[in-house]
Design a protein around this motif. Structure first.
Motif, short mmCIF file in Angstrom:
data_model
loop_
_atom_site.label_atom_id
_atom_site.label_comp_id
_atom_site.label_asym_id
_atom_site.label_seq_id
_atom_site.Cartn_x
_atom_site.Cartn_y
_atom_site.Cartn_z
N PRO A 320 0.78 -1.32 0.00
CA PRO A 320 -0.09 -0.01 -0.04
C PRO A 320 0.80 1.14 0.14
CG PRO A 320 -0.04 -1.14 2.05
CD PRO A 320 0.53 -1.97 1.08
N TYR A 321 2.06 1.20 0.63
CA TYR A 321 2.77 2.34 0.64
C TYR A 321 3.42 2.75 -0.77
CZ TYR A 321 7.07 5.39 1.72
OH TYR A 321 7.69 6.52 1.71
N PHE A 322 3.81 1.87 -1.52
CA PHE A 322 4.16 2.32 -2.93
C PHE A 322 2.82 2.50 -4.06
CE2 PHE A 322 7.98 -0.15 -1.85
CZ PHE A 322 8.84 0.95 -1.92
N VAL A 323 1.89 1.82 -3.67
CA VAL A 323 0.70 1.79 -4.52
C VAL A 323 0.06 3.38 -4.17
CG1 VAL A 323 -1.59 1.34 -4.77
CG2 VAL A 323 0.18 -0.61 -4.53
N SER A 324 0.31 4.08 -3.08
CA SER A 324 -0.35 5.06 -2.76
C SER A 324 0.34 6.27 -3.52
CB SER A 324 -0.27 5.62 -1.31
OG SER A 324 1.39 5.62 -0.82
N PHE A 325 1.71 6.27 -3.82
CA PHE A 325 2.16 7.10 -4.66
C PHE A 325 1.84 7.22 -6.05
CE2 PHE A 325 5.04 6.89 -0.87
CZ PHE A 325 5.38 8.17 -0.96
N ILE A 326 1.63 5.81 -6.66
CA ILE A 326 0.91 5.53 -7.89
C ILE A 326 -0.29 6.14 -8.06
CG2 ILE A 326 0.39 3.99 -9.70
CD1 ILE A 326 2.47 2.16 -8.53
N ALA A 327 -1.23 6.25 -7.00
CA ALA A 327 -2.42 6.66 -6.79
C ALA A 327 -2.48 8.18 -7.10
CB ALA A 327 -3.39 6.27 -5.56
N GLN A 328 -1.36 8.87 -6.93
CA GLN A 328 -1.54 10.32 -7.07
C GLN A 328 -1.95 10.59 -8.38
OE1 GLN A 328 -0.84 12.46 -4.77
NE2 GLN A 328 0.08 11.39 -2.84
N ASP A 329 -1.46 9.82 -9.32
CA ASP A 329 -1.72 10.35 -10.65
C ASP A 329 -3.06 9.59 -11.38
OD1 ASP A 329 0.68 11.48 -11.22
OD2 ASP A 329 1.83 9.79 -11.47
N PRO A 331 -6.26 8.53 -9.19
CA PRO A 331 -6.85 8.27 -7.97
C PRO A 331 -8.17 7.69 -8.35
CG PRO A 331 -7.01 10.75 -8.60
CD PRO A 331 -5.97 10.09 -9.63
N ASN A 332 -8.72 7.66 -9.61
CA ASN A 332 -10.07 6.90 -10.27
C ASN A 332 -9.68 5.70 -10.74
OD1 ASN A 332 -12.06 8.42 -8.90
ND2 ASN A 332 -11.86 9.98 -10.50
N GLY A 333 -8.56 5.43 -10.84
CA GLY A 333 -8.24 4.00 -11.34
C GLY A 333 -9.07 2.70 -10.63
N THR A 334 -9.12 1.70 -11.46
CA THR A 334 -9.87 0.64 -10.81
C THR A 334 -9.08 0.01 -9.57
OG1 THR A 334 -10.56 -0.04 -13.07
CG2 THR A 334 -10.77 -1.47 -11.23
N ILE A 335 -7.69 0.10 -9.72
CA ILE A 335 -6.93 -0.57 -8.54
C ILE A 335 -6.99 0.39 -7.67
CG2 ILE A 335 -4.70 -1.43 -7.92
CD1 ILE A 335 -3.92 -2.21 -10.62
N SER A 336 -6.92 1.68 -7.79
CA SER A 336 -7.05 2.46 -6.62
C SER A 336 -8.45 2.62 -5.95
CB SER A 336 -6.77 3.89 -7.06
OG SER A 336 -5.46 4.08 -7.59
N VAL A 337 -9.39 2.36 -6.58
CA VAL A 337 -10.80 2.53 -5.93
C VAL A 337 -10.83 1.28 -4.95
CG1 VAL A 337 -13.15 2.41 -6.40
CG2 VAL A 337 -11.66 3.96 -7.92
N MET A 338 -10.47 -0.18 -5.67
CA MET A 338 -10.59 -1.17 -5.03
C MET A 338 -9.80 -1.14 -3.71
SD MET A 338 -10.59 -4.06 -8.11
CE MET A 338 -10.42 -5.32 -6.99
N LEU A 339 -8.49 -0.89 -4.04
CA LEU A 339 -7.55 -0.84 -2.47
C LEU A 339 -8.05 -0.01 -1.58
CD1 LEU A 339 -4.11 -1.36 -4.33
CD2 LEU A 339 -5.76 -3.12 -3.39
N HIS A 347 -5.65 2.73 4.10
CA HIS A 347 -4.95 4.09 4.97
C HIS A 347 -3.96 4.67 3.82
CE1 HIS A 347 -1.79 0.72 5.14
NE2 HIS A 347 -0.82 1.70 5.09
N GLY A 348 -3.69 3.88 2.91
CA GLY A 348 -2.63 4.26 1.88
C GLY A 348 -3.23 4.99 0.58
N LEU A 349 -4.48 4.73 0.20
CA LEU A 349 -5.46 4.91 -0.87
C LEU A 349 -6.56 5.95 -0.61
CD1 LEU A 349 -4.52 3.81 -3.45
CD2 LEU A 349 -3.70 2.30 -1.67
N MET A 350 -7.47 5.64 0.43
CA MET A 350 -8.60 6.44 0.61
C MET A 350 -8.20 8.03 0.80
SD MET A 350 -11.71 6.77 0.37
CE MET A 350 -12.36 5.19 0.22
N PRO A 351 -7.25 8.43 1.65
CA PRO A 351 -6.75 9.66 1.96
C PRO A 351 -6.34 10.31 0.53
CG PRO A 351 -5.80 8.28 3.71
CD PRO A 351 -6.45 7.45 2.66
N ILE A 352 -5.60 9.72 -0.10
CA ILE A 352 -5.06 10.46 -1.48
C ILE A 352 -6.14 10.59 -2.34
CG2 ILE A 352 -3.78 9.77 -3.49
CD1 ILE A 352 -2.08 10.15 -0.88
N ARG A 353 -7.32 9.69 -2.41
CA ARG A 353 -8.50 9.83 -3.20
C ARG A 353 -9.18 10.97 -2.69
NH1 ARG A 353 -12.10 5.79 -3.79
NH2 ARG A 353 -12.72 6.58 -5.95
N ILE A 354 -9.51 11.17 -1.42
CA ILE A 354 -10.29 12.22 -0.86
C ILE A 354 -9.32 13.57 -1.19
CG2 ILE A 354 -10.78 13.28 1.33
CD1 ILE A 354 -11.71 10.41 2.42
#
Length: 409
Positions: A320-329, A331-339, A347-354
């Motif tokens: 989740p630590y590394f995926v959170s940085f990928i989600a910066q670009d 945030p609405n990708g399928t993987i980002s939404v699921m994780l 904890h690594g994805l939802m705050p980024i999406r918000i």
């Protein structure tokens, strides 16, 4: 219940007396201070290392450029050939040449210079000087010229559909984005430390064959609960110290006149919902990974196996630590939404999406609820596993022992 608090107090009092615990607390702070000082030093160096540029232009243009320069120093050279010689020997960093009536304009620079070339600033200054001369020819006053050619500062703000409040953006980032990134990094440091603590607290006594005598004095589930409560005390104490340090830093920097080291105004754009959701996801993530490390440590037969249990959890934590940085670009990708809804990665994805306003606060609260339900389930699973394995000294490694339990079921 009394015995649970005794165990918790023992875990807490033992750990806070160790220098390694305080190093664990202050290492992230030292890293943050180092980053702030480096940024401050770089900014100061940039101010003091402006390139030296000669302006070869008609008299009126040269005077206007001398007054409007921003990111460079003007050298007293008005001959192009001489300027080229000075550029060649490194005395000058560049030369701006403008012909009469702006028919030709070019910037000549030394690409071996260690200074940053302010091409965009030069382009803006050239356009501004041209507009000024045209205004003078048309007989416009300074106020009239400002009306026609004056600059309007474009302020960046983001708009959250859930809160319906504008939030300012600093250097391309909203305050919520900065907060979510800082929280992700802080969780990484907390997990790195407390996974090791949990594994040691649960596995050491069993590996040293001390657990049998402890369990004879109190139920295994109470002993496990006390250990977990003690670790929660340590986490709370660490966060309390961070709050004190942050408050002292704010007061101290203001007293020293160094408020520019940290831009505290960025905090104003963080909404209470964003801060609460991010904090709760941080807490749930730490609890989940600590419980997972404790579960694996329950299978330890020797003290040497503790590192294998904790390293397995630490490796899983990196995802989740590394995926959170990928989600910066995305945030609405399928993987980002699921994780962003899965307990161990939320904890690594939802705050980024918000922070990118890619989802609503309602979805953030749903993610928090799922994570805390997972904490309860994980706790029940961990302490039952601990109870069953109190007297189990299998030769299997912790991870293999866990996998074998699934096969038996």
């Amino acid at each position: 219940m009394h015995k649970i608090f005794i165990v918790a107090k023992n875990v807490f009092s033992t750990r806070i007396l160790k220098p390694t615990y305080y190093w664990m607390i202050f290492a992230p702070l030292l890293l943050a201070v180092g980053a702030l000082l480096f940024n401050y030093y770089s900014a100061e160096q940039q101010k003091n290392s402006q390139p030296s540029i000669a302006i070869i232009a008609p008299q009126g243009v040269r005077e206007i450029l001398n007054n409007s320069k921003s990111e460079y120093k003007v050298a007293h050279t008005t001959n192009l050939d001489k300027a080229k010689m000075l550029i060649k020997d490194g005395t000058l960093d560049g030369a701006l040449y403008i012909s009469k009536n702006f028919k030709t304009a070019k910037f000549i620079y030394n690409n071996l210079s260690d200074k940053s070339m302010p091409f965009e600033a030069l382009q803006s200054d050239v356009n501004s000087s041209r507009a000024t001369l045209q205004a003078q020819k048309l007989g416009l006053t300074q106020d009239q010229w400002q009306v026609l050619f004056g600059n309007t500062q474009l302020k960046q703000v983001t708009y959250n559909e859930s809160t319906r409040k504008e939030q300012p953006v600093y250097n391309g980032y909203s305050s919520t984005q900065i907060f979510s990134q800082a929280a992700t990094i802080l969780v990484f440091f907390l997990l790195t430390s407390y996974i090791s603590i949990a594994g040691t607290e649960i596995g050491r006594e069993k590996g040293d064959h001390l657990l049998e005598s402890i369990v004879s004095a109190m139920p295994a589930k109470n002993h496990f609960a006390g250990k977990m409560l003690g670790i929660l005390y340590l986490i709370g104490f660490q966060l309390f110290i961070y709050g004190i340090v942050f408050s002292l830093a704010k007061v101290g920097l203001h007293a020293l006149g160094k408020d520019n080291l940290i831009d505290f105004t960025q905090i104003q754009g963080i909404t209470w919902q964003c801060a609460t959701i991010t904090t709760l996801l941080m807490v749930s993530a730490v609890m989940l990974y600590v419980l997972l490390a404790s579960l694996l440590a329950s299978f330890v037969s020797r003290s040497e196996d503790i590192s294998q249990a904790t390293s397995s959890v630490a490796s899983f934590m990196l995802i989740p630590y590394f995926v959170s940085f990928i989600a910066q670009d995305s945030p609405n990708g399928t993987i980002s939404v699921m994780l962003s809804y899965l307990p161990f990665t939320a904890h690594g994805l939802m705050p980024i999406r918000i922070s990118h306003f890619a989802t609503s606060y309602t979805n953030g609260w749903i993610s928090v609820a799922i994570s805390f339900v997972a904490v309860i389930i994980m706790y029940l699973w961990a302490f039952r596993t601990y109870q069953k394995n109190v007297f189990n000294y299998s030769e299997l490694k912790p991870l293999k022992a866990l996998i074998s339990t699934f096969k038996k079921q």
